[in-house]
Scaffold this active site. Structure first.
Site, PDB file in Angstrom:
ATOM      1  N   LEU A 125       0.836  -1.200   0.000  1.00 30.72           N
ATOM      2  CA  LEU A 125       0.000   0.000   0.000  1.00 30.72           C
ATOM      3  C   LEU A 125       0.875   1.256   0.000  1.00 30.72           C
ATOM      4  O   LEU A 125       0.649   2.183  -0.766  1.00 30.72           O
ATOM      5  CB  LEU A 125      -0.914   0.001   1.225  1.00 30.72           C
ATOM      6  CG  LEU A 125      -1.767   1.257   1.456  1.00 30.72           C
ATOM      7  CD1 LEU A 125      -2.774   1.450   0.327  1.00 30.72           C
ATOM      8  CD2 LEU A 125      -2.490   1.186   2.808  1.00 30.72           C
ATOM      9  N   SER A 132       0.920   7.525   5.607  1.00 35.55           N
ATOM     10  CA  SER A 132      -0.413   7.642   6.188  1.00 35.55           C
ATOM     11  C   SER A 132      -1.423   8.194   5.173  1.00 35.55           C
ATOM     12  O   SER A 132      -2.614   7.899   5.245  1.00 35.55           O
ATOM     13  CB  SER A 132      -0.373   8.556   7.412  1.00 35.55           C
ATOM     14  OG  SER A 132       0.505   8.043   8.395  1.00 35.55           O
ATOM     15  N   GLU A 363       1.584  -0.415   9.941  1.00 33.43           N
ATOM     16  CA  GLU A 363       0.129  -0.626   9.881  1.00 33.43           C
ATOM     17  C   GLU A 363      -0.653   0.469  10.606  1.00 33.43           C
ATOM     18  O   GLU A 363      -1.638   0.227  11.292  1.00 33.43           O
ATOM     19  CB  GLU A 363      -0.237  -2.018  10.404  1.00 33.43           C
ATOM     20  CG  GLU A 363       0.426  -3.116   9.578  1.00 33.43           C
ATOM     21  CD  GLU A 363      -0.248  -4.459   9.699  1.00 33.43           C
ATOM     22  OE1 GLU A 363      -1.473  -4.509   9.887  1.00 33.43           O
ATOM     23  OE2 GLU A 363       0.465  -5.456   9.587  1.00 33.43           O
ATOM     24  N   GLU A 367      -0.037   7.950  15.950  1.00 31.07           N
ATOM     25  CA  GLU A 367      -0.823   9.165  15.708  1.00 31.07           C
ATOM     26  C   GLU A 367      -2.075   8.850  14.873  1.00 31.07           C
ATOM     27  O   GLU A 367      -3.156   9.405  15.120  1.00 31.07           O
ATOM     28  CB  GLU A 367       0.044  10.202  14.996  1.00 31.07           C
ATOM     29  CG  GLU A 367       1.153  10.798  15.857  1.00 31.07           C
ATOM     30  CD  GLU A 367       2.320   9.850  16.109  1.00 31.07           C
ATOM     31  OE1 GLU A 367       3.071  10.077  17.069  1.00 31.07           O
ATOM     32  OE2 GLU A 367       2.490   8.870  15.339  1.00 31.07           O
TER      33      GLU A 367
END
Length: 380
Positions: A125, A132, A363, A367
């Protein structure tokens, strides 16, 4: 509630403990020092059913629940966070994505090989500039007849080099469109698909990490998981379960650090008595033990909800956030308790601390977990 381990958990716990002591612990320092990914050891774990833990028996898996899965990762984490991370990524990310979102043909083709350890799986990903902020990914797939043509890169991918297949999230629509990302299964050896190992990591050095490179990679349409445009939503569900993985592994690392600290405190003498007798040390151990216990309970709560198909986004983030921070704290305290020895590779404390730090990043950072939790509690 009954908090005792089930019969299956106790059986698996002992099996993994025995395996780890025989096959992993003697090699931990070498794998860590030289950044060796123990592929053959992974395949042995596949033979034991540890690479298809929640995959049903009809697809060659063990057919266990997330309770057993958490137990496996906790035991592995006590010995080597790197090996534990590889088992987690293989099970919950690559294998889990195909199991939960793939069609019947894809499940029959890939799950038996993944569950047995014949094939190792990767999942992609993250990109170099989109961690993020995944919806800004730049790697794209363009439709071309019966294929999709993929160009771009993915970064920080576990098993990117040794993996036999990778489930990869690629942009097929407009930037920032949550319906513009699609999941693809890409097999090793596909023309234009390559990888470069990322070296000199702080911790989890026995777990292979790589950059994936796509240069006009042609992927047949039957390798799309689900429908075109569903990839981002699939990935968020996969990460919900994946956070149980990291929470479990964090608990294992934390307990490993605690166990090593207790052993050292009982053996090390200062001023004529074991340092465990000093309140400054014993209170550290009490804090560590309390927080490890709390982290385990949060993790099993999330596993319970996952097993029973209940909403668990918030609970998964509770577990991942708290357990990962506890693992760092326990690793840090273990170094402090062991003093100068804790700062050397002769003792296990410094490795627990180095391995633990990734748990607060992978993963979904701590935060991001706070962001998820706050959104969930503010929904009402």
């Amino acid at each position: 509630m009954n908090f005792d381990l089930t019969e299956d958990q106790l059986m698996i716990q002992q099996m993994v403990k025995d395996f780890a002591e025989k096959e992993i612990r003697p090699n931990v320092n070498k794998w860590d020092k030289d950044e060796i990914f123990p592929l053959e050891t992974m395949k042995k774990m596949g033979e034991l059913g540890l690479l298809g833990i929640f995959v049903p028996e009809e697809y060659g898996g063990s057919g266990f629940s997330y309770f057993e899965y958490a137990t496996v990762l906790m035991e592995l984490g006590k010995v080597c966070g790197g090996v534990g991370l590889s088992v987690a990524a293989h099970n919950s990310l690559c294998t889990g994505h195909i199991f939960y979102h793939g069609n019947e043909q894809q499940k029959k083709k890939y799950l038996p090989k993944l569950a047995s350890g014949e094939w190792i799986g990767a999942w992609g990903l993250t990109e170099a500039n989109t961690g993020s902020d995944a919806m800004r990914m730049k790697t794209t797939a363009v439709e071309d007849g019966d294929h999709w043509v993929i160009n771009g890169t993915k970064n920080w991918i576990t098993h990117g080099l040794s993996g036999d297949i990778a489930v990869v999230l690629i942009r097929t629509g407009e930037l920032l469109d949550s319906n513009g990302i699609t999941a693809f299964i890409i097999e090793k050896g596909t023309p234009g698909f390559s990888a470069v190992q990322i070296k000199d990591k702080l911790g989890v050095r026995a777990s292979e990490t790589a950059e994936l490179i796509f240069d006009n990679v042609r992927v047949p349409k039957e390798n799309v998981i689900g429908n075109v445009g569903e990839g981002f939503k699939q990935a968020m569900k996969v990460l919900d379960g994946g956070r149980i993985s990291i929470a479990s592994l964090s608990c294992g690392i934390a307990r490993g650090a605690l166990d090593a600290s207790v052993k050292y405190a009982l053996e090390r003498e200062q001023f004529g008595k074991p340092i465990a007798k000093f309140q400054g040390i014993s209170f550290k151990l009490a804090d560590m033990a309390t927080e490890v216990q709390a982290a385990e309970l949060l993790t099993f709560q999330a596993a319970y909800r996952k097993n029973n198909k209940l909403p668990m986004t918030k609970e998964g983030s509770f577990a991942k956030y708290f357990a990962s921070e506890v693992s760092v704290k326990c690793g840090n305290e273990a170094v402090q308790i062991m003093g100068g020895y804790g700062y050397t590779k002769e003792y296990p404390a410094e490795k627990f601390l180095r391995d633990a730090k990734l748990m607060t990043i992978g993963e979904g950072t701590s935060e991001i977990q706070k962001l998820v939790i706050s959104r969930e509690i503010l929904k009402k």
